[in-house]
Design a protein around this motif. Structure first.
Motif, PDB file in Angstrom:
ATOM      1  N   ARG A  88       0.830  -1.238   0.026  1.00  0.00           N
ATOM      2  CA  ARG A  88       0.164   0.227   0.082  1.00  0.00           C
ATOM      3  C   ARG A  88       0.883   1.109  -0.095  1.00  0.00           C
ATOM      4  O   ARG A  88       1.476   1.443   0.447  1.00  0.00           O
ATOM      5  CB  ARG A  88      -0.510   0.042   1.318  1.00  0.00           C
ATOM      6  N   SER A  89       0.693   2.380  -1.114  1.00  0.00           N
ATOM      7  CA  SER A  89       1.044   3.467  -0.841  1.00  0.00           C
ATOM      8  C   SER A  89       0.352   4.192  -0.022  1.00  0.00           C
ATOM      9  O   SER A  89      -0.681   4.650  -0.604  1.00  0.00           O
ATOM     10  CB  SER A  89       1.569   4.088  -2.553  1.00  0.00           C
ATOM     11  N   PHE A  90       1.112   5.011   0.690  1.00  0.00           N
ATOM     12  CA  PHE A  90       0.117   5.722   1.822  1.00  0.00           C
ATOM     13  C   PHE A  90      -0.346   7.237   1.486  1.00  0.00           C
ATOM     14  O   PHE A  90      -1.119   7.313   1.596  1.00  0.00           O
ATOM     15  CB  PHE A  90       1.319   5.559   3.006  1.00  0.00           C
ATOM     16  N   ILE A  91       0.927   7.912   0.637  1.00  0.00           N
ATOM     17  CA  ILE A  91       0.671   9.177  -0.156  1.00  0.00           C
ATOM     18  C   ILE A  91      -0.268   8.760  -1.086  1.00  0.00           C
ATOM     19  O   ILE A  91       0.314   8.817  -2.100  1.00  0.00           O
ATOM     20  CB  ILE A  91       1.566  10.197   0.046  1.00  0.00           C
ATOM     21  N   PRO A  92      -1.838   9.330  -1.845  1.00  0.00           N
ATOM     22  CA  PRO A  92      -2.489   9.071  -2.657  1.00  0.00           C
ATOM     23  C   PRO A  92      -2.074   9.115  -4.078  1.00  0.00           C
ATOM     24  O   PRO A  92      -1.072  10.519  -3.961  1.00  0.00           O
ATOM     25  CB  PRO A  92      -3.548   8.997  -2.432  1.00  0.00           C
ATOM     26  N   ASP A  93      -1.339   8.965  -4.874  1.00  0.00           N
ATOM     27  CA  ASP A  93      -1.530   9.675  -6.275  1.00  0.00           C
ATOM     28  C   ASP A  93      -2.568  10.681  -6.613  1.00  0.00           C
ATOM     29  O   ASP A  93      -3.376   9.503  -6.482  1.00  0.00           O
ATOM     30  CB  ASP A  93      -1.336   8.107  -7.499  1.00  0.00           C
ATOM     31  N   ALA A  94      -2.779  11.413  -7.361  1.00  0.00           N
ATOM     32  CA  ALA A  94      -3.687  12.136  -7.278  1.00  0.00           C
ATOM     33  C   ALA A  94      -3.591  13.565  -8.829  1.00  0.00           C
ATOM     34  O   ALA A  94      -2.479  13.607  -8.711  1.00  0.00           O
ATOM     35  CB  ALA A  94      -4.063  12.996  -6.246  1.00  0.00           C
ATOM     36  N   GLU A  95      -4.237  13.264  -9.517  1.00  0.00           N
ATOM     37  CA  GLU A  95      -4.081  14.010 -10.878  1.00  0.00           C
ATOM     38  C   GLU A  95      -4.531  15.400 -10.412  1.00  0.00           C
ATOM     39  O   GLU A  95      -3.363  16.818 -10.475  1.00  0.00           O
ATOM     40  CB  GLU A  95      -4.686  14.109 -11.355  1.00  0.00           C
ATOM     41  N   LYS A  96      -5.746  15.480  -9.497  1.00  0.00           N
ATOM     42  CA  LYS A  96      -5.705  17.199  -8.987  1.00  0.00           C
ATOM     43  C   LYS A  96      -5.379  17.255  -7.896  1.00  0.00           C
ATOM     44  O   LYS A  96      -5.008  18.566  -7.091  1.00  0.00           O
ATOM     45  CB  LYS A  96      -7.513  17.409  -9.993  1.00  0.00           C
ATOM     46  N   VAL A  97      -6.541  16.736  -6.628  1.00  0.00           N
ATOM     47  CA  VAL A  97      -6.408  16.821  -5.409  1.00  0.00           C
ATOM     48  C   VAL A  97      -6.452  15.489  -5.116  1.00  0.00           C
ATOM     49  O   VAL A  97      -6.741  14.372  -5.126  1.00  0.00           O
ATOM     50  CB  VAL A  97      -7.891  17.303  -4.703  1.00  0.00           C
ATOM     51  N   CYS A  98      -4.868  15.874  -3.530  1.00  0.00           N
ATOM     52  CA  CYS A  98      -4.408  14.811  -3.234  1.00  0.00           C
ATOM     53  C   CYS A  98      -4.654  15.064  -2.285  1.00  0.00           C
ATOM     54  O   CYS A  98      -4.934  15.703  -1.145  1.00  0.00           O
ATOM     55  CB  CYS A  98      -2.622  14.543  -3.202  1.00  0.00           C
ATOM     56  N   VAL A  99      -5.911  13.926  -1.400  1.00  0.00           N
ATOM     57  CA  VAL A  99      -6.511  13.800   0.188  1.00  0.00           C
ATOM     58  C   VAL A  99      -5.779  13.089   0.782  1.00  0.00           C
ATOM     59  O   VAL A  99      -5.514  12.181   1.145  1.00  0.00           O
ATOM     60  CB  VAL A  99      -7.767  13.586   0.325  1.00  0.00           C
ATOM     61  N   LEU A 100      -5.076  13.782   1.578  1.00  0.00           N
ATOM     62  CA  LEU A 100      -4.182  12.891   2.779  1.00  0.00           C
ATOM     63  C   LEU A 100      -4.664  12.715   3.953  1.00  0.00           C
ATOM     64  O   LEU A 100      -5.318  13.469   4.281  1.00  0.00           O
ATOM     65  CB  LEU A 100      -2.852  13.868   2.911  1.00  0.00           C
ATOM     66  N   PRO A 101      -4.489  11.189   4.337  1.00  0.00           N
ATOM     67  CA  PRO A 101      -4.674  10.704   5.312  1.00  0.00           C
ATOM     68  C   PRO A 101      -4.232  11.402   6.467  1.00  0.00           C
ATOM     69  O   PRO A 101      -4.073  12.305   6.553  1.00  0.00           O
ATOM     70  CB  PRO A 101      -4.355   9.400   5.886  1.00  0.00           C
ATOM     71  N   SER A 102      -5.093  11.299   8.236  1.00  0.00           N
ATOM     72  CA  SER A 102      -4.965  12.103   8.785  1.00  0.00           C
ATOM     73  C   SER A 102      -3.269  11.376   9.108  1.00  0.00           C
ATOM     74  O   SER A 102      -2.953  10.718   9.001  1.00  0.00           O
ATOM     75  CB  SER A 102      -6.057  11.541   9.930  1.00  0.00           C
ATOM     76  N   VAL A 103      -3.410  11.984  10.977  1.00  0.00           N
ATOM     77  CA  VAL A 103      -1.998  11.606  12.110  1.00  0.00           C
ATOM     78  C   VAL A 103      -2.011  10.735  12.589  1.00  0.00           C
ATOM     79  O   VAL A 103      -1.040   9.761  12.105  1.00  0.00           O
ATOM     80  CB  VAL A 103      -1.957  12.693  12.180  1.00  0.00           C
ATOM     81  N   GLY A 104      -3.249  10.634  12.718  1.00  0.00           N
ATOM     82  CA  GLY A 104      -3.370   9.136  13.628  1.00  0.00           C
ATOM     83  C   GLY A 104      -3.778   7.609  12.305  1.00  0.00           C
ATOM     84  O   GLY A 104      -3.363   6.777  12.634  1.00  0.00           O
ATOM     85  N   GLN A 105      -3.706   8.006  10.965  1.00  0.00           N
ATOM     86  CA  GLN A 105      -3.705   7.028  10.055  1.00  0.00           C
ATOM     87  C   GLN A 105      -2.745   7.241   9.812  1.00  0.00           C
ATOM     88  O   GLN A 105      -2.285   5.327   9.593  1.00  0.00           O
ATOM     89  CB  GLN A 105      -4.877   8.315   9.262  1.00  0.00           C
ATOM     90  N   TRP A 106      -1.473   8.141  10.266  1.00  0.00           N
ATOM     91  CA  TRP A 106      -0.038   7.647   9.385  1.00  0.00           C
ATOM     92  C   TRP A 106       0.775   7.237  10.144  1.00  0.00           C
ATOM     93  O   TRP A 106       1.342   6.325  10.226  1.00  0.00           O
ATOM     94  CB  TRP A 106       0.591   9.020   9.429  1.00  0.00           C
ATOM     95  N   LEU A 107       0.341   6.910  11.780  1.00  0.00           N
ATOM     96  CA  LEU A 107       0.629   6.110  12.806  1.00  0.00           C
ATOM     97  C   LEU A 107       0.188   4.902  13.049  1.00  0.00           C
ATOM     98  O   LEU A 107       1.150   3.625  13.564  1.00  0.00           O
ATOM     99  CB  LEU A 107       0.368   7.236  14.476  1.00  0.00           C
ATOM    100  N   ALA A 108      -1.226   4.685  12.432  1.00  0.00           N
ATOM    101  CA  ALA A 108      -1.622   3.398  13.014  1.00  0.00           C
ATOM    102  C   ALA A 108      -1.231   2.453  11.242  1.00  0.00           C
ATOM    103  O   ALA A 108      -0.633   1.297  11.495  1.00  0.00           O
ATOM    104  CB  ALA A 108      -3.304   3.037  12.306  1.00  0.00           C
TER     105      ALA A 108
END
Length: 383
Positions: free
Chosen positions: A267-287
């Motif tokens: 799983r690539s944590f930072i999603p690929d996006a053409e226009k808007v990249c919606v970043l996961p939360s800090v809690g999701q990053w730690l998890a």
């Protein structure tokens, strides 16, 4: 004691936010009142805006008349100005973490307003750090991060904790180096995050600095797990976590190869996006780190949290973001063999790279280094 932390602007940097949270938490547990000094990049001058408006016109021409879709018109009034297309970052989830966990000063975009806040609110101490606060290209104003905004003779205690140059060669331009050397001499206590920083302080600044841990390593795993919700944990993958900041085809090849060898989904944590990249939360990053079966990263703090959560991992050297940081951190824990320069390295050294890490030895070193770093901080605040 009333303490101000001066670190780099948060932007959308997971590591930058968590290291500040960790330093703030440690200081609060020592009984101090803490505020984050919100130093931001200044808005462009009128002359610069006029130049950028001309650039915007050229961007329109190149994009819509000559078909160069890699060019995009940008906001000429923004502190940051890019003409090449990149995803727009949606960091709403960051704000949901930041507001309840930090107390900020009002935003300041100049040395003068920063000085006014510190003096008017009678702060007893300013701690500069951590992260690459002494790397000029990342700083809103490099002399501010050597506390040049404070008047001569000011009684505010000046401490650098785990300040980082990021690189060994020319982190500060010739224009500002002499002034930064002079200002560093006013500090009451100096510590840096890399062993190369100790050398640089000694050979260029003529000063002694203590080598300490990044603030994130002063907290326990359980401190971070308290920031993870049940939903974050349930959604996290147990396969290969790829936390890659600067994506390239070679890094994608490494991800695919590792996932194939381990027979795990990647799983690539930072999603690929053409226009808007919606970043996961800090809690999701730690998890994501807590639950991962294996980690591939080109991030300094990706490396840190792989160690904190006792993961087997591979670090891809990211020279543009500061190679010395990776070498120094891994050397502290005897994990230099987890670093690769590219896909060729992975192929040649697959045997050692997939060998499980002896975390008993790593945690013995971490415990000793943590005690030493906390001792430095306590003594710096009380002497």
């Amino acid at each position: 004691m009333r303490i101000g932390i001066l670190t780099l602007p948060f932007n959308w940097n997971y590591g930058g936010i968590i290291q500040c949270f960790a330093l703030q938490t440690v200081l609060q547990r020592m009984g101090h009142e803490v505020v984050i000094l919100d130093r931001k990049f200044a808005y462009p001058s009128l002359g610069m805006v006029m130049l950028r408006l001309g650039s915007v016109v050229k961007c329109f021409v190149r994009r819509y008349f000559f078909g160069n879709r890699s060019i995009r018109p940008s906001n000429p009034f923004s502190p940051f100005y890019y003409i090449y297309k990149y995803p727009i970052i949606d960091n709403t989830a960051f704000k949901d973490f930041i507001h309840p966990h930090f107390k900020f000063s009002p935003s300041t975009t100049s040395s003068h307003t920063l000085k006014k806040y510190v003096l008017n609110h009678e702060l007893d101490c300013i701690v500069v750090g951590s992260d690459q606060v002494w790397r000029e290209c990342y700083s809103p104003c490099i002399t501010d991060y050597f506390l040049g905004f404070l008047p001569s003779g000011c009684k505010v205690r000046k401490i650098a904790y785990a300040a980082s140059f990021g690189v060994q060669d020319s982190p500060i331009s010739a224009r500002w180096l002499d002034e930064c050397i002079r200002l560093a001499g006013r500090f009451d206590a100096l510590s840096v995050r890399e062993d190369s920083g100790v050398t640089l302080m000694q050979e260029v600044f003529g000063l002694q600095a203590k080598h300490v841990l990044d603030p994130t390593m002063l907290l326990e795993r359980e401190d971070y797990r308290l920031l993870i919700s049940k939903e974050d944990k349930a959604a996290a993958s147990t396969g290969v976590l790829a936390y890659i900041l600067d994506k390239t085809p070679e890094k994608k090849q490494i991800m695919d190869d590792v996932a194939g060898k381990l027979q795990l989904p990647c799983r690539s944590f930072i999603p690929d996006a053409e226009k808007v990249c919606v970043l996961p939360s800090v809690g999701q990053w730690l998890a994501a780190f807590d639950r991962a079966g294996f980690v591939i990263t080109d991030s300094f703090h990706g490396c840190v949290f792989s160690i904190l959560f006792r993961k087997n991992f591979i670090v891809i050297l990211n020279k543009d973001r500061g190679a010395d940081r990776f070498h120094s951190l891994l050397k502290q824990f005897g994990l230099q063999n987890r670093l690769i320069s590219g896909y060729g390295d992975l192929e040649k050294r697959a045997g050692e790279l997939f060998k499980p890490i002896d975390y008993t030895a790593v945690e013995e070193k971490l415990s000793r280094l943590k005690a030493d770093s906390l001792r430095f901080l306590r003594e710096a605040l009380t002497k």
